[in-house]
Design an enzyme around this catalytic site. Structure first.
Site, PDB file in Angstrom:
ATOM      1  CE  LYS A  22      -1.832   1.495   4.120  1.00  0.00           C
ATOM      2  NZ  LYS A  22      -1.588   2.907   4.467  1.00  0.00           N
ATOM      3  CG  ASN A  23       2.048   2.817   3.572  1.00  0.00           C
ATOM      4  OD1 ASN A  23       0.915   3.166   3.225  1.00  0.00           O
ATOM      5  ND2 ASN A  23       2.362   2.560   4.823  1.00  0.00           N
ATOM      6  NE  ARG A  94       1.039  12.059   6.684  1.00  0.00           N
ATOM      7  CZ  ARG A  94       1.472  13.192   7.214  1.00  0.00           C
ATOM      8  NH1 ARG A  94       0.613  14.117   7.578  1.00  0.00           N
ATOM      9  NH2 ARG A  94       2.746  13.410   7.403  1.00  0.00           N
ATOM     10  CB  CYS A 118      -4.897   5.903  10.744  1.00  0.00           C
ATOM     11  SG  CYS A 118      -5.424   4.474   9.788  1.00  0.00           S
ATOM     12  NE  ARG A 123      -0.508  10.065  10.009  1.00  0.00           N
ATOM     13  CZ  ARG A 123      -0.882   9.035   9.244  1.00  0.00           C
ATOM     14  NH1 ARG A 123      -2.139   8.640   9.260  1.00  0.00           N
ATOM     15  NH2 ARG A 123      -0.015   8.413   8.476  1.00  0.00           N
ATOM     16  CG  ASP A 307       2.705   1.334   9.494  1.00  0.00           C
ATOM     17  OD1 ASP A 307       2.304   2.213  10.278  1.00  0.00           O
ATOM     18  OD2 ASP A 307       3.031   1.560   8.319  1.00  0.00           O
ATOM     19  NE  ARG A 399      -7.731   4.380   5.278  1.00  0.00           N
ATOM     20  CZ  ARG A 399      -7.029   5.269   5.979  1.00  0.00           C
ATOM     21  NH1 ARG A 399      -7.417   5.619   7.161  1.00  0.00           N
ATOM     22  NH2 ARG A 399      -5.947   5.810   5.473  1.00  0.00           N
TER      23      ARG A 399
HETATM   24  N1  EPU Z   1       6.154  14.299  11.290  1.00  0.00           N
HETATM   25  C1  EPU Z   1       6.651  15.530  11.586  1.00  0.00           C
HETATM   26  N2  EPU Z   1       6.641  16.493  10.615  1.00  0.00           N
HETATM   27  C2  EPU Z   1       6.164  16.252   9.375  1.00  0.00           C
HETATM   28  C3  EPU Z   1       5.675  14.987   9.066  1.00  0.00           C
HETATM   29  C4  EPU Z   1       5.672  14.011  10.049  1.00  0.00           C
HETATM   30  O1  EPU Z   1       7.081  15.770  12.700  1.00  0.00           O
HETATM   31  O2  EPU Z   1       6.159  17.175   8.542  1.00  0.00           O
HETATM   32  C5  EPU Z   1       6.087  13.253  12.328  1.00  0.00           C
HETATM   33  C6  EPU Z   1       4.632  12.917  12.613  1.00  0.00           C
HETATM   34  O3  EPU Z   1       4.108  13.723  13.638  1.00  0.00           O
HETATM   35  C7  EPU Z   1       4.688  11.483  13.035  1.00  0.00           C
HETATM   36  C8  EPU Z   1       5.946  10.945  12.359  1.00  0.00           C
HETATM   37  O4  EPU Z   1       6.622  12.079  11.836  1.00  0.00           O
HETATM   38  O5  EPU Z   1       4.829  11.411  14.411  1.00  0.00           O
HETATM   39  C9  EPU Z   1       5.693   9.988  11.220  1.00  0.00           C
HETATM   40  O6  EPU Z   1       5.122  10.640  10.134  1.00  0.00           O
HETATM   41  P1  EPU Z   1       5.569  10.369   8.635  1.00  0.00           P
HETATM   42  O7  EPU Z   1       5.326  11.620   7.886  1.00  0.00           O
HETATM   43  O8  EPU Z   1       6.916   9.755   8.591  1.00  0.00           O
HETATM   44  O9  EPU Z   1       4.556   9.252   8.258  1.00  0.00           O
HETATM   45  P2  EPU Z   1       3.508   9.333   7.112  1.00  0.00           P
HETATM   46  O10 EPU Z   1       4.260   9.652   5.895  1.00  0.00           O
HETATM   47  O11 EPU Z   1       2.368  10.148   7.515  1.00  0.00           O
HETATM   48  C10 EPU Z   1       3.752   6.862   6.375  1.00  0.00           C
HETATM   49  C11 EPU Z   1       2.803   5.727   6.182  1.00  0.00           C
HETATM   50  C12 EPU Z   1       2.318   5.282   7.541  1.00  0.00           C
HETATM   51  C13 EPU Z   1       3.511   4.859   8.382  1.00  0.00           C
HETATM   52  C14 EPU Z   1       4.568   5.976   8.446  1.00  0.00           C
HETATM   53  C15 EPU Z   1       5.841   5.561   9.122  1.00  0.00           C
HETATM   54  C16 EPU Z   1       1.842   6.249   4.043  1.00  0.00           C
HETATM   55  C17 EPU Z   1       0.662   6.677   3.267  1.00  0.00           C
HETATM   56  N3  EPU Z   1       1.696   6.172   5.357  1.00  0.00           N
HETATM   57  O12 EPU Z   1       3.003   7.856   7.041  1.00  0.00           O
HETATM   58  O13 EPU Z   1       1.464   4.192   7.329  1.00  0.00           O
HETATM   59  O14 EPU Z   1       3.099   4.577   9.687  1.00  0.00           O
HETATM   60  O15 EPU Z   1       4.877   6.434   7.127  1.00  0.00           O
HETATM   61  O16 EPU Z   1       6.464   4.537   8.410  1.00  0.00           O
HETATM   62  O17 EPU Z   1       2.873   5.949   3.478  1.00  0.00           O
HETATM   63  C18 EPU Z   1      -0.242   2.684   7.880  1.00  0.00           C
HETATM   64  O18 EPU Z   1       0.006   2.110   6.810  1.00  0.00           O
HETATM   65  O19 EPU Z   1      -0.987   2.198   8.766  1.00  0.00           O
HETATM   66  C19 EPU Z   1       0.380   3.973   8.149  1.00  0.00           C
HETATM   67  C20 EPU Z   1      -0.042   4.796   9.105  1.00  0.00           C
END
Ligand code: EPU
Length: 419
Positions: A22-23, A94, A118, A123, A307, A399
């Protein structure tokens, strides 16, 4: 609203075909906006988040053909003309924000509301916004939108990330490939999905070095071309079924798998007493022994994946003694402990840490999937529980997991979906 009904305590045995990640698929689909030529994706999972991003690509003007049964998406973004992400689609995922980098690169403009997804903690998207500004874009709030403007072309620059955000790194990588000159992204996310995206972009003609490390260098090119590309297997789906094998006292083989992506989980599974075998393309996991407790912390890759935190914590309810889990990525990803408690788990949560006391006798109960991975954790608990478990709000699970009912049924679970 759909629910799952599961009768527990049946060891699972057999082989499971793992879907595309997915990601990885989500940013790759966004990347198809970077060229006017056709991009064809194979091994795309048939899950709700993919349907959302496909709808978004159509909304911005791409011609998209999605055949879920064949796991294929064809995108032709020759005529994209609409840089606005609608709030109702942004709220769903997201990943909606992942269109900002490519739209800015291609059209010099993007308008996107703060993305949903989620509810697992704060985020933000400040990494994306700051990086785009470093590359010459202006970003201002207009109503509920981030309005990004970069007339002409983005300019390559040194971009330091405050946090190695996964989607932030992907967004900036996609923005950088068509920028003028060289971009260096420091403190980048090193997740396998980021490397897979870089691999796709390179196959489209981008010039990228260092993906999969904390420093990524991109030399901008004038244009990218079309390609046909296969999405990598989902390490989180594989890991979820690995824990299902362990918690049910059975044996499952997950394929295809990239063994190196599984290292953080393999290390922890072996430590608590689960057998793991590397069979090249397949990941084989065998449970059935008394588990030992452990201490675990989630961290950006190659740390233990957040995850799989809820799923692994559920396994730890069966370990003999006290385990400690620190959730270091998200500030609110232990809420599922309340649902697990209804099934007899003993977890004490304080801030972003939990103490888990095992082995707990899990009993069937009526529980709610609070988010995607919390839902998966409840399925695992139900597989180990005595009696019948009913999991409500199963749309969260859908999802991210393709056809979980059929997959688990085929390896011996008693599970059905009710509307
Ligand atoms: N963060 C910041 N600043 C930012 C962005 C993020 O401080 O500008 C912090 C957030 O507050 C959070 C942490 O960084 O605490 C992780 O956020 P990140 O941006 O790395 O994650 P994401 O890109 O929102 C993706 C996956 C998530 C997975 C995370 C970590 C996608 C669509 N989602 O999220 O997947 O947990 O990376 O590997 O790629 C899931 O599949 O269940 C899921 C939540």
């Amino acid at each position: 609203m759909a629910r799952l009904v599961i009768q527990g305590q049946r060891p699972l045995r057999g082989e499971i075909r793992v879907a595309g990640a997915k990601n990885a698929a989500l940013p790759m689909l966004a990347a198809s906006l970077l060229t006017g030529e056709e991009v064809v994706f194979d091994n795309v999972p048939d899950i709700e988040d993919i349907h959302t991003i496909v709808e978004l690509l159509g909304h911005v003007g791409a011609d998209v053909q999605y055949t879920p049964a064949e796991h294929q998406v064809r995108v032709n973004a020759r005529n994209i003309n609409n840089p606005v992400i609608p709030p109702e689609l942004a709220a769903k995922a997201r990943a909606s924000f992942l269109l900002v980098g490519p739209l800015t690169g291609r059209l010099g403009r993007a308008m996107a509301p703060h993305p949903g997804g989620c509810a697992i903690g704060s985020r933000p998207v400040n990494v994306d916004v700051k990086g785009l500004a470093d590359m010459g874009a202006t970003v201002v709030h207009e109503g509920e939108y981030y309005a990004v403007r970069a007339p002409g072309r983005l300019r390559g620059n040194k971009v330091y990330l405050d946090y190695p955000s996964h989607t932030g790194t992907e967004n900036l990588l996609m923005a950088a490939v068509l920028a003028k000159g060289k971009t260096v992204i420091k403190h980048a996310a090193a997740e396998p999905e980021v490397s897979a995206l870089a691999d796709l972009l390179s196959a489209m003609g981008a010039n990228i070095k260092g993906a999969g490390t904390s420093i990524i260098e991109v030399e901008g090119v004038d244009e990218l071309h079309g390609v046909r590309y296969t999405v990598v297997p989902d390490r989180i789906e594989s890991g979820t079924f690995a824990i299902a094998a362990a918690i049910s006292g059975g044996e499952l083989s997950m394929a295809p798998a990239v063994m190196a992506h599984m290292d953080p989980l393999t290390h922890k599974l072996r430590e608590v007493g689960v057998e793991v075998e590397d069979e090249g393309e397949a990941y084989r996991v065998r449970g059935g022994w008394q588990l030992t407790p452990t201490e675990l912390q989630t961290l950006p890759y190659p740390g233990f994946p957040t995850d799989l935190q809820a799923c692994f914590s559920t396994l730890l309810t069966q370990a003999d003694g006290m385990s400690i889990v620190h959730e270091r990525v998200y500030d609110n990803r232990l809420q599922y402990s309340g649902e697990l408690a209804k099934m007899g788990a003993r977890m004490e949560v304080e801030g972003q840490s939990a103490r888990i006391f095992g082995p707990a006798h899990l009993k069937g109960a009526r529980v709610r999937a609070l988010d995607l991975r919390a839902g998966a954790a409840l399925v695992l608990a139900a597989l180990a529980a005595d009696g019948e478990t009913v999991i409500e709000d199963v749309h969260h699970l859908e999802r991210g997991y393709e056809d979980i009912v059929s997959k688990l049924t085929a390896v011996g679970a008693s599970i059905r979906r009710e509307q």
